[in-house]
Design an enzyme around this catalytic site. Structure first.
Site, PDB file in Angstrom:
ATOM      1  N   ARG A 192       1.374 170.225 120.985  1.00 42.40           N
ATOM      2  CA  ARG A 192       1.066 170.103 122.426  1.00 42.40           C
ATOM      3  C   ARG A 192       2.337 169.895 123.254  1.00 42.40           C
ATOM      4  O   ARG A 192       2.378 170.318 124.410  1.00 42.40           O
ATOM      5  CB  ARG A 192       0.080 168.964 122.651  1.00 42.40           C
ATOM      6  CG  ARG A 192      -1.338 169.390 122.330  1.00 42.40           C
ATOM      7  CD  ARG A 192      -2.292 168.264 122.544  1.00 42.40           C
ATOM      8  NE  ARG A 192      -3.658 168.739 122.617  1.00 42.40           N
ATOM      9  CZ  ARG A 192      -4.711 167.950 122.629  1.00 42.40           C
ATOM     10  NH1 ARG A 192      -4.556 166.642 122.577  1.00 42.40           N
ATOM     11  NH2 ARG A 192      -5.920 168.448 122.704  1.00 42.40           N
ATOM     12  N   LYS A 214     -22.242 170.324 112.485  1.00 46.96           N
ATOM     13  CA  LYS A 214     -23.647 170.249 112.900  1.00 46.96           C
ATOM     14  C   LYS A 214     -24.063 171.339 113.878  1.00 46.96           C
ATOM     15  O   LYS A 214     -23.287 171.747 114.723  1.00 46.96           O
ATOM     16  CB  LYS A 214     -23.885 168.914 113.597  1.00 46.96           C
ATOM     17  CG  LYS A 214     -23.776 167.739 112.668  1.00 46.96           C
ATOM     18  CD  LYS A 214     -24.032 166.489 113.474  1.00 46.96           C
ATOM     19  CE  LYS A 214     -23.978 165.268 112.578  1.00 46.96           C
ATOM     20  NZ  LYS A 214     -23.884 164.053 113.396  1.00 46.96           N
ATOM     21  N   GLY A 256     -12.264 169.769 122.846  1.00 46.43           N
ATOM     22  CA  GLY A 256     -13.420 169.637 123.738  1.00 46.43           C
ATOM     23  C   GLY A 256     -13.396 170.637 124.880  1.00 46.43           C
ATOM     24  O   GLY A 256     -14.419 171.233 125.220  1.00 46.43           O
TER      25      GLY A 256
HETATM   26  N1  LIG Z   1     -20.884 172.042 104.344  1.00 49.91           N
HETATM   27  C1  LIG Z   1     -20.430 171.001 105.035  1.00 49.91           C
HETATM   28  N2  LIG Z   1     -20.981 169.784 104.900  1.00 49.91           N
HETATM   29  C2  LIG Z   1     -20.515 168.736 105.616  1.00 49.91           C
HETATM   30  N3  LIG Z   1     -19.497 168.802 106.488  1.00 49.91           N
HETATM   31  C3  LIG Z   1     -18.925 170.002 106.656  1.00 49.91           C
HETATM   32  C4  LIG Z   1     -19.361 171.138 105.948  1.00 49.91           C
HETATM   33  N4  LIG Z   1     -18.587 172.178 106.332  1.00 49.91           N
HETATM   34  C5  LIG Z   1     -17.704 171.703 107.224  1.00 49.91           C
HETATM   35  N5  LIG Z   1     -17.891 170.388 107.431  1.00 49.91           N
HETATM   36  C6  LIG Z   1     -17.095 169.498 108.267  1.00 49.91           C
HETATM   37  O1  LIG Z   1     -17.182 169.829 109.614  1.00 49.91           O
HETATM   38  C7  LIG Z   1     -16.111 169.208 110.274  1.00 49.91           C
HETATM   39  C8  LIG Z   1     -15.742 169.983 111.508  1.00 49.91           C
HETATM   40  O2  LIG Z   1     -16.855 170.070 112.334  1.00 49.91           O
HETATM   41  P1  LIG Z   1     -16.722 170.117 113.916  1.00 49.91           P
HETATM   42  O3  LIG Z   1     -18.075 170.438 114.428  1.00 49.91           O
HETATM   43  O4  LIG Z   1     -16.054 168.875 114.378  1.00 49.91           O
HETATM   44  O5  LIG Z   1     -15.749 171.394 114.056  1.00 49.91           O
HETATM   45  P2  LIG Z   1     -14.768 171.844 115.192  1.00 49.91           P
HETATM   46  O6  LIG Z   1     -15.558 172.323 116.348  1.00 49.91           O
HETATM   47  O7  LIG Z   1     -13.763 172.771 114.638  1.00 49.91           O
HETATM   48  O8  LIG Z   1     -13.969 170.575 115.615  1.00 49.91           O
HETATM   49  P3  LIG Z   1     -13.933 169.802 116.998  1.00 49.91           P
HETATM   50  O9  LIG Z   1     -15.319 169.228 117.194  1.00 49.91           O
HETATM   51  O10 LIG Z   1     -12.873 168.786 116.721  1.00 49.91           O
HETATM   52  O11 LIG Z   1     -13.578 170.815 118.059  1.00 49.91           O
HETATM   53  C9  LIG Z   1     -14.972 169.151 109.278  1.00 49.91           C
HETATM   54  O12 LIG Z   1     -14.509 167.829 109.182  1.00 49.91           O
HETATM   55  C10 LIG Z   1     -15.619 169.639 107.981  1.00 49.91           C
HETATM   56  O13 LIG Z   1     -15.274 168.850 106.864  1.00 49.91           O
HETATM   57  O1  LIG Z   2      -7.332 165.439 122.496  1.00 53.95           O
HETATM   58  C1  LIG Z   2      -8.046 165.923 123.383  1.00 53.95           C
HETATM   59  O2  LIG Z   2      -9.060 166.620 123.139  1.00 53.95           O
HETATM   60  C2  LIG Z   2      -7.611 165.754 124.814  1.00 53.95           C
HETATM   61  O3  LIG Z   2      -6.320 165.226 124.907  1.00 53.95           O
HETATM   62  C3  LIG Z   2      -8.613 164.927 125.594  1.00 53.95           C
HETATM   63  O4  LIG Z   2      -8.693 163.639 125.065  1.00 53.95           O
HETATM   64  P1  LIG Z   2     -10.026 162.779 125.266  1.00 53.95           P
HETATM   65  O5  LIG Z   2     -11.106 163.412 124.424  1.00 53.95           O
HETATM   66  O6  LIG Z   2      -9.671 161.388 124.831  1.00 53.95           O
HETATM   67  O7  LIG Z   2     -10.378 162.858 126.735  1.00 53.95           O
END
Ligand SMILES: Nc1ncnc2c1ncn2[C@@H]1O[C@H](COP(=O)(O)OP(=O)(O)OP(=O)(O)O)[C@@H](O)[C@H]1O
Ligand SMILES: O=C(O)[C@H](O)COP(=O)(O)O
Length: 401
Positions: free
Chosen positions: A41, A202, A381
């Site tokens: 970043r 999820k 996010g």
């Molecule tokens: N089959 C599974 N069972 C349980 N957990 C899983 C499985 N496949 C992936 N994951 C978990 O899902 C997590 C990521 O899910 P998340 O919805 O947070 O994804 P993302 O959108 O890439 O991340 P973020 O929410 O940080 O943007 C990882 O930590 C991974 O280990």
């Molecule tokens: O790491 C992030 O996704 C951004 O810096 C925003 O942080 P926050 O989720 O604590 O608002």
């Protein structure tokens, strides 16, 4: 995709000698000894800072770090000064606060092309409350506003939104512009076939993204923990796999929606199952329709990797959000790694590939393929909200975005 060659409509005459309040997202991970463990970043913020410096502006750089409750030394931005100074080729001056007399004094003595880093804006609860008086205090140090904090653009906070009421013009920086070009532009006008790969843990956290993408994509590939809810909805045995019982009907309706929109929906056909949720679990590959009792699915299997890869070979634009399996455990990282490699491979052949933030970015970085994709988002996010079709308050508040 080409970035704009100037920040907003700002020219040298607008910037020379002017104090620019630059909101960046310098929320980087630090270890226990306050060492930066990933400077992505910071590096992503450099082009806008350098541009402003080069035009003779006095750059007043603001960011949050973490989620502190009040002044918390471990969330100070001070550890970032050496890396920032090194990347910018100047001695970055650090303030002990983000508002107040000392900040005013330091800003007043800043030379043209100089950089002043303010202390964490979240040391004040007024930041997250988007308090107008606090926003006005932040603004009072500068002449105009540039927002490059894409990762925080989904937050209507004082330094991302409120401050624009007091500083005009308020424009987007290069990083913000580039993120919007890809996550809004390329998704709205994709070269076709356009595929989305959605994984992660999820269904509930990805419903908005899946529904929004179903209106745009030709192909939707699903992986990760969410697929077991889809399998169960289709009557498959899923063992101990992650299932959201209250989302079974939703999964069925998403399958139907894909059909009615002519979207080709691909679920994995084989699964790597484990006897427990652990790095050293026993594992084996089974058909998706035959997950044994007592086992849980933690990755997609080799047949699925093959089918997904062949499908990706037919595309022109791909967006990826969420890992295919529990990639944090080496044993269950193969599906995610294979997708990352395939995307790197097709990027080299001219396909536009966009990695939409969060864990998928972490997975691509872990595989050492970050610089092989068309675009890697710096916002978790924020990118998710954009993909859901939402408008970001930090963007909406600008004059030019
Ligand atoms: N089959 C599974 N069972 C349980 N957990 C899983 C499985 N496949 C992936 N994951 C978990 O899902 C997590 C990521 O899910 P998340 O919805 O947070 O994804 P993302 O959108 O890439 O991340 P973020 O929410 O940080 O943007 C990882 O930590 C991974 O280990
Ligand atoms: O790491 C992030 O996704 C951004 O810096 C925003 O942080 P926050 O989720 O604590 O608002």
């Amino acid at each position: 995709m080409a970035s704009k060659r100037s920040v907003g409509t700002l020219t040298e005459s607008d910037l020379k000698g002017k104090k620019v309040f630059l909101r960046a997202d310098l929320n980087v991970p630090l270890d226990d000894s306050q060492k930066i463990t990933d400077d992505t970043r910071i590096r992503a913020s450099v082009p806008t800072i350098k541009f402003l410096m080069g035009k003779g502006a006095k750059v007043i750089l603001a960011s949050h770090l973490g989620r502190p409750k009040g002044v918390t030394p471990k969330y100070s931005l001070k550890p970032l000064v050496p890396r920032l100074s090194e990347l910018l080729g100047v001695d970055v001056v650090m303030a002990n606060d983000c508002i107040g007399e000392e900040v005013q004094k330091l800003a007043a003595t800043l030379p043209d092309g100089g950089v002043l880093l303010l202390e964490n804006v979240r040391f004040y609860k007024e930041e997250e409350k988007n308090d107008p008086e606090f926003a006005n205090k932040l603004a009072s140090v500068a002449d105009l506003y540039v927002n490059d904090a894409f990762g925080t653009a989904h937050r209507a906070h004082a330094s991302t939104e409120g401050v624009t009421k007091y500083l005009r013009p308020s424009v987007a920086g290069f990083l913000m512009q580039k993120e919007l070009d890809y996550l809004v532009g390329a998704v709205a006008n994709p070269k076709k076939p356009f595929a989305a790969i959605v994984g992660g843990s999820k269904v509930s956290t990805k419903i908005g993204v899946i529904e929004s993408l179903l209106a745009k994509v030709d192909i939707l590939i699903l992986g990760g923990g969410m697929i077991y809810t889809f399998y169960k909805a289709q009557g498959y045995a899923v063992g101990k796999s992650l299932v959201e019982e209250d989302k079974l009907e939703l999964a069925t309706s998403l399958i139907e929606k894909a059909k009615s929109k002519g979207v080709s929906l691909l679920l994995p056909t084989d699964i790597v199952v484990a006897d427990k949720f652990a790095a050293d679990a026993e594992s084996k590959t089974v058909p998706a329709s035959a997950i044994p009792d007592g086992w849980m699915g933690l990755d997609i299997g080799p047949d699925s990797i093959k089918t997904f890869s062949e499908t990706l070979d037919t595309t022109k634009t791909v967006i990826w959000n969420g890992p295919m399996g529990v990639f944090e455990f080496e044993k269950f990282a193969a599906g995610t790694d294979a997708i990352a490699k395939k995307l790197a491979d097709i990027t080299a052949k001219g396909v536009t590939t966009i990695i939409g933030g969060g864990d998928s970015v972490a997975a691509v970085e872990k595989a050492g393929l970050a610089d092989k994709m068309s675009h890697i988002s710096t916002g978790g996010g924020a990118s998710l909200e954009l993909l859901e079709g939402k408008t970001l308050p930090g963007v909406l508040a600008l004059n030019d975005a």
